[in-house]
Design a protein around this motif. Structure first.
Motif, PDB file in Angstrom:
ATOM      1  N   ALA A  89       7.367  -1.328 -17.902  1.00  0.00           N
ATOM      2  CA  ALA A  89       8.548  -0.287 -17.719  1.00  0.00           C
ATOM      3  C   ALA A  89       9.906  -0.871 -18.369  1.00  0.00           C
ATOM      4  CB  ALA A  89       8.991  -0.106 -16.190  1.00  0.00           C
ATOM      5  N   ASP A  90      10.914  -0.253 -18.480  1.00  0.00           N
ATOM      6  CA  ASP A  90      12.160  -0.660 -19.321  1.00  0.00           C
ATOM      7  C   ASP A  90      12.592  -1.656 -17.945  1.00  0.00           C
ATOM      8  OD1 ASP A  90      11.957   1.242 -21.103  1.00  0.00           O
ATOM      9  OD2 ASP A  90      12.972   2.925 -20.049  1.00  0.00           O
ATOM     10  N   PRO A  91      13.419  -2.700 -18.576  1.00  0.00           N
ATOM     11  CA  PRO A  91      14.084  -3.674 -17.738  1.00  0.00           C
ATOM     12  C   PRO A  91      14.945  -2.989 -16.837  1.00  0.00           C
ATOM     13  CG  PRO A  91      14.365  -4.162 -20.085  1.00  0.00           C
ATOM     14  CD  PRO A  91      13.664  -2.819 -20.426  1.00  0.00           C
ATOM     15  N   GLY A  92      14.914  -3.399 -15.594  1.00  0.00           N
ATOM     16  CA  GLY A  92      15.751  -2.903 -14.378  1.00  0.00           C
ATOM     17  C   GLY A  92      15.033  -1.538 -13.822  1.00  0.00           C
ATOM     18  N   HIS A  93      14.122  -1.038 -14.209  1.00  0.00           N
ATOM     19  CA  HIS A  93      13.460  -0.014 -13.759  1.00  0.00           C
ATOM     20  C   HIS A  93      12.220  -0.523 -12.895  1.00  0.00           C
ATOM     21  CE1 HIS A  93      12.066   4.174 -13.206  1.00  0.00           C
ATOM     22  NE2 HIS A  93      10.686   3.631 -13.623  1.00  0.00           N
ATOM     23  N   GLU A  94      12.425   0.021 -11.567  1.00  0.00           N
ATOM     24  CA  GLU A  94      11.343  -0.731 -10.687  1.00  0.00           C
ATOM     25  C   GLU A  94       9.781   0.256 -10.653  1.00  0.00           C
ATOM     26  OE1 GLU A  94      10.868  -1.712  -5.804  1.00  0.00           O
ATOM     27  OE2 GLU A  94      12.810  -1.117  -6.845  1.00  0.00           O
ATOM     28  N   ILE A  95       9.093  -0.449 -10.740  1.00  0.00           N
ATOM     29  CA  ILE A  95       7.638   0.454 -10.573  1.00  0.00           C
ATOM     30  C   ILE A  95       7.240   0.531  -9.194  1.00  0.00           C
ATOM     31  CG2 ILE A  95       5.250   0.304 -11.370  1.00  0.00           C
ATOM     32  CD1 ILE A  95       6.017  -1.521 -13.610  1.00  0.00           C
ATOM     33  N   GLU A  96       6.974   1.827  -8.957  1.00  0.00           N
ATOM     34  CA  GLU A  96       6.816   2.253  -7.509  1.00  0.00           C
ATOM     35  C   GLU A  96       5.235   1.910  -7.298  1.00  0.00           C
ATOM     36  OE1 GLU A  96       6.436   6.141  -5.056  1.00  0.00           O
ATOM     37  OE2 GLU A  96       7.089   6.581  -7.037  1.00  0.00           O
ATOM     38  N   GLU A  97       5.211   1.160  -6.223  1.00  0.00           N
ATOM     39  CA  GLU A  97       3.989   0.501  -5.722  1.00  0.00           C
ATOM     40  C   GLU A  97       3.019   1.664  -5.144  1.00  0.00           C
ATOM     41  OE1 GLU A  97       4.041  -2.487  -2.933  1.00  0.00           O
ATOM     42  OE2 GLU A  97       5.443  -3.989  -4.175  1.00  0.00           O
ATOM     43  N   PRO A  98       1.525   1.554  -5.172  1.00  0.00           N
ATOM     44  CA  PRO A  98       0.703   2.745  -4.691  1.00  0.00           C
ATOM     45  C   PRO A  98       1.232   2.808  -3.217  1.00  0.00           C
ATOM     46  CG  PRO A  98      -0.520   0.965  -5.315  1.00  0.00           C
ATOM     47  CD  PRO A  98       0.739   0.552  -5.712  1.00  0.00           C
ATOM     48  N   SER A  99       0.862   4.108  -2.572  1.00  0.00           N
ATOM     49  CA  SER A  99       1.127   4.323  -1.235  1.00  0.00           C
ATOM     50  C   SER A  99      -0.299   3.582  -0.580  1.00  0.00           C
ATOM     51  CB  SER A  99       1.372   5.749  -1.045  1.00  0.00           C
ATOM     52  OG  SER A  99       1.327   5.909   0.385  1.00  0.00           O
ATOM     53  N   LEU A 100      -0.022   3.115   0.594  1.00  0.00           N
ATOM     54  CA  LEU A 100      -0.912   2.625   1.428  1.00  0.00           C
ATOM     55  C   LEU A 100      -0.858   3.011   2.764  1.00  0.00           C
ATOM     56  CD1 LEU A 100      -0.891  -1.380   0.260  1.00  0.00           C
ATOM     57  CD2 LEU A 100      -2.445   0.365  -0.076  1.00  0.00           C
ATOM     58  N   PRO A 101      -2.087   3.256   3.531  1.00  0.00           N
ATOM     59  CA  PRO A 101      -2.002   3.707   4.904  1.00  0.00           C
ATOM     60  C   PRO A 101      -1.409   3.120   5.828  1.00  0.00           C
ATOM     61  CG  PRO A 101      -4.232   2.918   4.313  1.00  0.00           C
ATOM     62  CD  PRO A 101      -3.223   2.683   3.060  1.00  0.00           C
ATOM     63  N   PRO A 102      -0.831   3.818   6.972  1.00  0.00           N
ATOM     64  CA  PRO A 102      -0.167   3.040   7.946  1.00  0.00           C
ATOM     65  C   PRO A 102      -1.064   2.237   8.940  1.00  0.00           C
ATOM     66  CG  PRO A 102      -0.192   5.253   8.438  1.00  0.00           C
ATOM     67  CD  PRO A 102      -0.769   5.191   7.011  1.00  0.00           C
ATOM     68  N   VAL A 103      -0.666   1.514   9.792  1.00  0.00           N
ATOM     69  CA  VAL A 103      -1.502   0.724  10.743  1.00  0.00           C
ATOM     70  C   VAL A 103      -1.574   1.393  12.084  1.00  0.00           C
ATOM     71  CG1 VAL A 103      -1.922  -1.655  11.642  1.00  0.00           C
ATOM     72  CG2 VAL A 103      -0.824  -1.337   9.496  1.00  0.00           C
ATOM     73  N   PRO A 104      -2.806   1.492  12.704  1.00  0.00           N
ATOM     74  CA  PRO A 104      -2.847   2.211  13.857  1.00  0.00           C
ATOM     75  C   PRO A 104      -2.688   1.120  15.169  1.00  0.00           C
ATOM     76  CG  PRO A 104      -5.087   1.596  13.166  1.00  0.00           C
ATOM     77  CD  PRO A 104      -4.089   1.422  12.125  1.00  0.00           C
ATOM     78  N   PHE A 105      -1.925   1.918  16.035  1.00  0.00           N
ATOM     79  CA  PHE A 105      -1.762   1.025  17.711  1.00  0.00           C
ATOM     80  C   PHE A 105      -1.807   2.019  18.447  1.00  0.00           C
ATOM     81  CE2 PHE A 105       2.492   2.494  16.245  1.00  0.00           C
ATOM     82  CZ  PHE A 105       2.971   2.920  17.395  1.00  0.00           C
ATOM     83  N   GLU A 106      -2.109   1.454  20.158  1.00  0.00           N
ATOM     84  CA  GLU A 106      -2.369   2.139  21.182  1.00  0.00           C
ATOM     85  C   GLU A 106      -0.921   1.866  21.691  1.00  0.00           C
ATOM     86  OE1 GLU A 106      -5.091   3.884  21.532  1.00  0.00           O
ATOM     87  OE2 GLU A 106      -6.286   3.447  19.809  1.00  0.00           O
ATOM     88  N   LYS A 107      -0.580   3.427  22.343  1.00  0.00           N
ATOM     89  CA  LYS A 107       0.697   3.017  23.004  1.00  0.00           C
ATOM     90  C   LYS A 107       0.663   4.549  24.118  1.00  0.00           C
ATOM     91  CE  LYS A 107       5.575   2.100  23.379  1.00  0.00           C
ATOM     92  NZ  LYS A 107       7.003   2.133  22.529  1.00  0.00           N
ATOM     93  N   GLU A 108       0.674   4.206  25.352  1.00  0.00           N
ATOM     94  CA  GLU A 108       0.797   5.306  26.301  1.00  0.00           C
ATOM     95  C   GLU A 108      -0.155   6.137  26.289  1.00  0.00           C
ATOM     96  OE1 GLU A 108       4.455   7.433  25.465  1.00  0.00           O
ATOM     97  OE2 GLU A 108       5.848   5.640  26.374  1.00  0.00           O
ATOM     98  N   GLY A 109      -1.746   5.320  26.098  1.00  0.00           N
ATOM     99  CA  GLY A 109      -2.815   6.270  25.911  1.00  0.00           C
ATOM    100  C   GLY A 109      -3.206   6.920  24.770  1.00  0.00           C
ATOM    101  N   ARG A 110      -2.080   6.906  23.737  1.00  0.00           N
ATOM    102  CA  ARG A 110      -2.246   7.750  22.349  1.00  0.00           C
ATOM    103  C   ARG A 110      -2.407   6.766  21.302  1.00  0.00           C
ATOM    104  NH1 ARG A 110       1.734  10.684  20.690  1.00  0.00           N
ATOM    105  NH2 ARG A 110       3.471   9.555  21.987  1.00  0.00           N
ATOM    106  N   THR A 111      -3.117   7.098  20.103  1.00  0.00           N
ATOM    107  CA  THR A 111      -3.110   6.411  19.016  1.00  0.00           C
ATOM    108  C   THR A 111      -1.861   6.845  18.052  1.00  0.00           C
ATOM    109  OG1 THR A 111      -5.495   6.047  19.045  1.00  0.00           O
ATOM    110  CG2 THR A 111      -4.316   5.623  17.034  1.00  0.00           C
ATOM    111  N   GLN A 112      -1.098   5.847  17.676  1.00  0.00           N
ATOM    112  CA  GLN A 112       0.159   6.196  16.953  1.00  0.00           C
ATOM    113  C   GLN A 112      -0.202   5.245  15.649  1.00  0.00           C
ATOM    114  OE1 GLN A 112       3.830   6.574  19.121  1.00  0.00           O
ATOM    115  NE2 GLN A 112       2.474   6.115  21.057  1.00  0.00           N
ATOM    116  N   PHE A 113       0.973   5.367  14.636  1.00  0.00           N
ATOM    117  CA  PHE A 113       0.751   4.628  13.376  1.00  0.00           C
ATOM    118  C   PHE A 113       2.094   4.025  13.078  1.00  0.00           C
ATOM    119  CE2 PHE A 113      -2.825   7.671  13.446  1.00  0.00           C
ATOM    120  CZ  PHE A 113      -3.541   7.122  12.918  1.00  0.00           C
TER     121      PHE A 113
END
Length: 375
Positions: A255-279
């Protein structure tokens, strides 16, 4: 009524067939629920319904295949209503156990509760099904009842603790064996303590002959066998291709100097709270700590329960540059604000994480951590 106990024997082939059905049902039901806690609520419920039908139907089928192998000197039938009730009991109890496992945090209490419900469901199905016999009546020995129920509780708890201790292939297979042994043990231990006497009491529901029962059990066994084949195919899929291997982006021109390359999107991490799975966005996680067969996520002031094991978390979070600092810890280097050397070990400081401010670095991981931090 003649109280002389009838002579009984069993067909060895049908005994083996009953145990095979218990194995196939256990494998199919436990395999179907792998990863279910990470599904959206509605999809998770549908998955658990199918798994409960497979497990409960497997318990019912195992029992009546074994009963088809029971050889008595007189002809006997089954009460249709009691037979239906016995099947529904097994399915509902399996469903309740699965709901607890997949909609509550998996602690020692929830695992034991689910295992106990499963064991009671197996025992209840057996004895209700036995009470549905016509033209002969079962005579239960109290010691046999106590031993069979105790076996159901112990072996079902073992099956749940093994299968849900870590959601790996090995644990699923071991849990399957424990489940099948539990179902088989309840039936044959109970039968060892049960006698039969002639009885001419009338039925509550329609009569079901052994021939009709054989056709019904054959259909159920066919469905369970199909579920076994389908889950077996997905069970054998390479884990690396199906889950663990992150997508590797194709090389791109600089890329051109100073232009940030966008990283590929990665899935969120699951966690359990109040009886539900959230991310949770993985970029907000500072550290991960092993908690038995599960993990805790540390993000800001939050400490969240994650269904992944520490090994699975390490594999899944590797693309986000998380590193193993200790056998029980993963750290996100971007959250490390300081490092202290302690002879052959070390400590990473996380000033921005109120729930965890120090993470140990073991001797074997010291070099890797220092390299990741650039020191």
């Amino acid at each position: 009524m003649d109280q002389t106990l009838l002579e009984i024997s069993h067909n060895a082939w049908l005994v083996m067939a009953s145990l095979a059905i218990a194995l196939m049902a256990g494998f199919s039901g436990l395999s179907l629920t792998r990863g279910a806690s990470r599904l959206p609520s509605l999809q998770r419920k549908m998955t658990l319904v199918i798994a409960a039908i497979v497990l409960g139907g497997g318990i019912w089928s195992m029992h009546f295949v074994a009963m088809l192998g029971l050889e008595l000197p007189i002809r006997f039938y089954y009460d249709g209503l009691m037979t239906l009730v016995s099947a529904l009991i097994a399915i509902l109890m399996m469903g309740l156990a699965l709901l607890i496992l997949h909609f509550r945090n998996r602690t020692a209490v929830t695992l034991t509760t689910a295992g106990s419900i499963m064991g009671l469901g197996i025992a209840a199905m057996h004895y209700v099904g036995m009470l549905g016999m016509e033209l002969c009546a079962p005579v239960f020995d109290l010691t046999g009842v106590a031993v069979s129920v105790l076996s159901a509780l112990l072996l079902s708890n073992l099956a749940i603790w093994v299968a849900y201790g870590a959601r790996t292939r090995g644990n699923t297979l071991l849990g399957t064996v424990c489940f099948a042994v539990s179902v088989g043990a309840v039936h044959y231990i109970a039968m060892a303590g049960t006698g039969f006497v002639p009885n001419d009491a009338f039925a509550v529901g329609p009569e079901i002959s052994n021939e009709v029962m054989a056709m019904g059990v054959t259909v159920t066994a066919f469905v369970i066998s199909g579920a076994f084949l389908l889950t077996g195919v997905s069970f054998l899929e390479p884990v690396a291709e199906a889950v663990s291997t992150p997508a590797v982006p194709e090389p791109r021109a600089p890329a051109d100097p100073g232009h940030e390359i966008e990283e590929p999107s990665l899935p969120p991490v699951p966690f359990e709270k109040e009886g539900r799975t959230q991310f949770l966005d993985r970029k907000s996680i500072a550290a991960v700590r092993a908690e038995g067969h599960y993990t805790l996520l540390y993000a800001g002031s939050e400490k969240l329960f994650c269904p992944w094991s520490i090994s699975e978390a390490e594999s899944r979070l590797a693309p986000s540059h998380f590193i193993r600092s200790h056998r029980s810890y993963l750290i996100n280097p971007s959250f490390v604000t300081g490092f202290e050397r302690k002879k052959d070990t070390g400590v990473c400081l996380l000033a921005s994480t109120a729930s965890l401010q120090k993470v140990p670095v073991s001797r074997s991981r010291l070099s890797e951590v220092r390299n990741a931090l650039g020191i």
